[in-house]
Design a protein around this motif. Structure first.
Motif, short mmCIF file in Angstrom:
data_model
loop_
_atom_site.label_atom_id
_atom_site.label_comp_id
_atom_site.label_asym_id
_atom_site.label_seq_id
_atom_site.Cartn_x
_atom_site.Cartn_y
_atom_site.Cartn_z
N ASP A 150 17.85 35.85 -8.98
CA ASP A 150 18.38 35.29 -7.73
C ASP A 150 19.34 34.13 -7.97
O ASP A 150 19.79 33.47 -7.02
N GLY A 151 19.65 33.85 -9.23
CA GLY A 151 20.62 32.82 -9.55
C GLY A 151 20.06 31.43 -9.74
O GLY A 151 20.82 30.49 -10.03
N ARG A 152 18.75 31.26 -9.61
CA ARG A 152 18.15 29.94 -9.79
C ARG A 152 17.82 29.70 -11.26
O ARG A 152 17.37 30.62 -11.95
N VAL A 153 18.05 28.47 -11.70
CA VAL A 153 17.76 28.11 -13.09
C VAL A 153 16.33 27.59 -13.18
O VAL A 153 15.93 26.69 -12.43
N ARG A 154 15.55 28.15 -14.09
CA ARG A 154 14.16 27.73 -14.27
C ARG A 154 13.90 27.46 -15.75
O ARG A 154 14.63 27.93 -16.63
N LEU A 155 12.84 26.72 -16.02
CA LEU A 155 12.41 26.50 -17.39
C LEU A 155 11.44 27.59 -17.79
O LEU A 155 10.52 27.94 -17.04
N ALA A 156 11.62 28.10 -19.02
CA ALA A 156 10.75 29.17 -19.53
C ALA A 156 10.34 28.85 -20.95
O ALA A 156 11.09 28.22 -21.70
N ALA A 157 9.14 29.27 -21.33
CA ALA A 157 8.64 29.04 -22.68
C ALA A 157 9.48 29.81 -23.69
O ALA A 157 9.95 30.92 -23.42
N VAL A 158 9.67 29.20 -24.86
CA VAL A 158 10.37 29.86 -25.96
C VAL A 158 9.32 30.61 -26.79
O VAL A 158 8.43 29.98 -27.37
N PRO A 159 9.38 31.93 -26.84
CA PRO A 159 8.36 32.69 -27.55
C PRO A 159 8.24 32.29 -29.01
O PRO A 159 9.24 32.12 -29.71
N GLY A 160 7.00 32.09 -29.45
CA GLY A 160 6.74 31.80 -30.86
C GLY A 160 6.96 30.36 -31.27
O GLY A 160 6.73 30.01 -32.43
N GLU A 161 7.39 29.49 -30.35
CA GLU A 161 7.62 28.09 -30.70
C GLU A 161 6.60 27.19 -30.01
O GLU A 161 6.42 27.26 -28.80
N THR A 162 5.95 26.36 -30.80
CA THR A 162 5.01 25.37 -30.27
C THR A 162 5.29 24.04 -30.94
O THR A 162 5.82 23.98 -32.04
N ALA A 163 4.92 22.98 -30.25
CA ALA A 163 5.10 21.63 -30.77
C ALA A 163 3.75 21.07 -31.19
O ALA A 163 2.82 21.02 -30.37
N ASP A 164 3.63 20.70 -32.44
CA ASP A 164 2.38 20.14 -32.96
C ASP A 164 2.40 18.63 -32.71
O ASP A 164 3.05 17.89 -33.44
N ARG A 165 1.66 18.19 -31.70
CA ARG A 165 1.72 16.78 -31.34
C ARG A 165 1.10 15.89 -32.41
O ARG A 165 1.36 14.68 -32.43
N ASN A 166 0.32 16.45 -33.31
CA ASN A 166 -0.25 15.65 -34.40
C ASN A 166 0.83 15.15 -35.37
O ASN A 166 0.59 14.23 -36.14
N ARG A 167 2.01 15.77 -35.30
CA ARG A 167 3.11 15.37 -36.18
C ARG A 167 4.21 14.64 -35.43
O ARG A 167 5.23 14.30 -36.03
N LEU A 168 4.00 14.37 -34.16
CA LEU A 168 5.05 13.77 -33.33
C LEU A 168 4.67 12.36 -32.92
O LEU A 168 3.54 12.11 -32.48
N PHE A 169 5.62 11.45 -33.04
CA PHE A 169 5.41 10.05 -32.69
C PHE A 169 6.63 9.54 -31.94
O PHE A 169 7.76 9.97 -32.18
N GLY A 170 6.39 8.61 -31.03
CA GLY A 170 7.47 7.97 -30.31
C GLY A 170 7.89 6.69 -31.00
O GLY A 170 7.06 5.84 -31.30
N ALA A 171 9.19 6.54 -31.26
CA ALA A 171 9.70 5.33 -31.91
C ALA A 171 9.91 4.24 -30.87
O ALA A 171 10.34 4.50 -29.75
N GLN A 172 9.60 3.00 -31.26
CA GLN A 172 9.80 1.84 -30.40
C GLN A 172 10.76 0.86 -31.07
O GLN A 172 11.26 1.10 -32.16
N THR A 173 11.03 -0.21 -30.38
CA THR A 173 11.71 -1.36 -30.98
C THR A 173 10.83 -2.58 -30.73
O THR A 173 9.96 -2.54 -29.84
N PRO A 174 10.99 -3.64 -31.52
CA PRO A 174 12.06 -3.88 -32.48
C PRO A 174 11.90 -3.06 -33.75
O PRO A 174 10.78 -2.82 -34.22
#
Length: 233
Positions: A150-174
């Motif tokens: 119908d022409g609407r843009v939606r978000l969809a899962a990428v097959p076979g790709e997952t994010a392992d949050r145990n390896r992800l960290f948010g960088a801060q400052t300083p």
């Protein structure tokens, strides 16, 4: 050798996501601008630090007048910001000598503790690059934009790709560096991948350590963040 300490306080952004008529670093919380809170907290933690405040040209005079009105007597050198954060920091580094240690901080993170600052500088005595991080606790999804029939843009899962949050960290400052190392890294050609100072030094091959940051050392970006900061400050 004891290194002199410098602070590059990055305050040249326009803060478009916040809305309003002034950049977010100049918005007030409990009677003080966000930039004022960040500067005062840093100087309280490290009284002998030398401050370089990076501003757009149009905000240098208003900031100077603000400092007079609020009796903010911290010595500062005002540096003209560049077209990106990378160029703003690069401009400020021209005022920093080799053999120093320099902290680069986003002025819209005013809620760090003095203890964290002291701890990060202690780490920088033996490490050329110190970047505080916090673990990602949310479940992360790898998504892509797709158009429906119908022409609407939606978000969809990428097959076979997952994010392992145990390896992800948010960088801060300083983020804190030996000045000669950071200056050398900033001589690289600009890349849109350079979203913080760590991304610049990592590209240059600098050995970096990642001590734990602080949960409430958030970057004020939206009106909701202002309300959180009002409560915490």
């Amino acid at each position: 050798m004891q290194r002199d300490k410098y602070l590059i306080l990055v305050a040249g952004g326009s803060g478009t996501r916040m809305g309003g008529n002034i950049p977010k670093q100049f918005m007030e919380i409990n009677g003080r601008s966000i930039l004022h809170h960040s500067l005062s907290r840093f100087v309280s933690a490290v009284p002998d630090i030398r401050v370089l405040t990076v501003l757009s040209d149009e905000w240098k005079q208003p900031w100077t007048e603000y400092c007079y009105r609020h009796n903010l007597t911290v010595p500062q050198k005002l540096v003209t910001g560049g077209i990106t954060r990378f160029h703003s920091v690069k401009n400020a580094l021209e005022k920093v000598p080799d053999g120093a240690v320099v902290a680069v901080h986003d002025s819209v993170r005013p809620m760090f503790s003095a203890g964290m600052i002291v701890r990060l500088f202690r780490e920088a005595e033996s490490s050329p690059a110190v970047v505080p991080v916090i673990p990602v606790t949310d479940t992360l999804k790898v998504l892509e934009k797709k158009m429906d029939a119908d022409g609407r843009v939606r978000l969809a899962a990428v097959p076979g790709e997952t994010a392992d949050r145990n390896r992800l960290f948010g960088a801060q400052t300083p983020q804190i560096f030996w000045s000669e190392v950071l200056k050398a890294a900033y001589r690289q050609p600009y890349s849109t991948d350079f979203t913080d100072d760590a991304s610049v030094t990592e590209r240059y091959g600098v050995q970096t350590i990642y001590p734990e940051g602080e949960k409430y050392n958030i970057k004020i970006t939206t009106p909701d963040d202002i309300r959180i900061a009002e409560a915490l400050l």
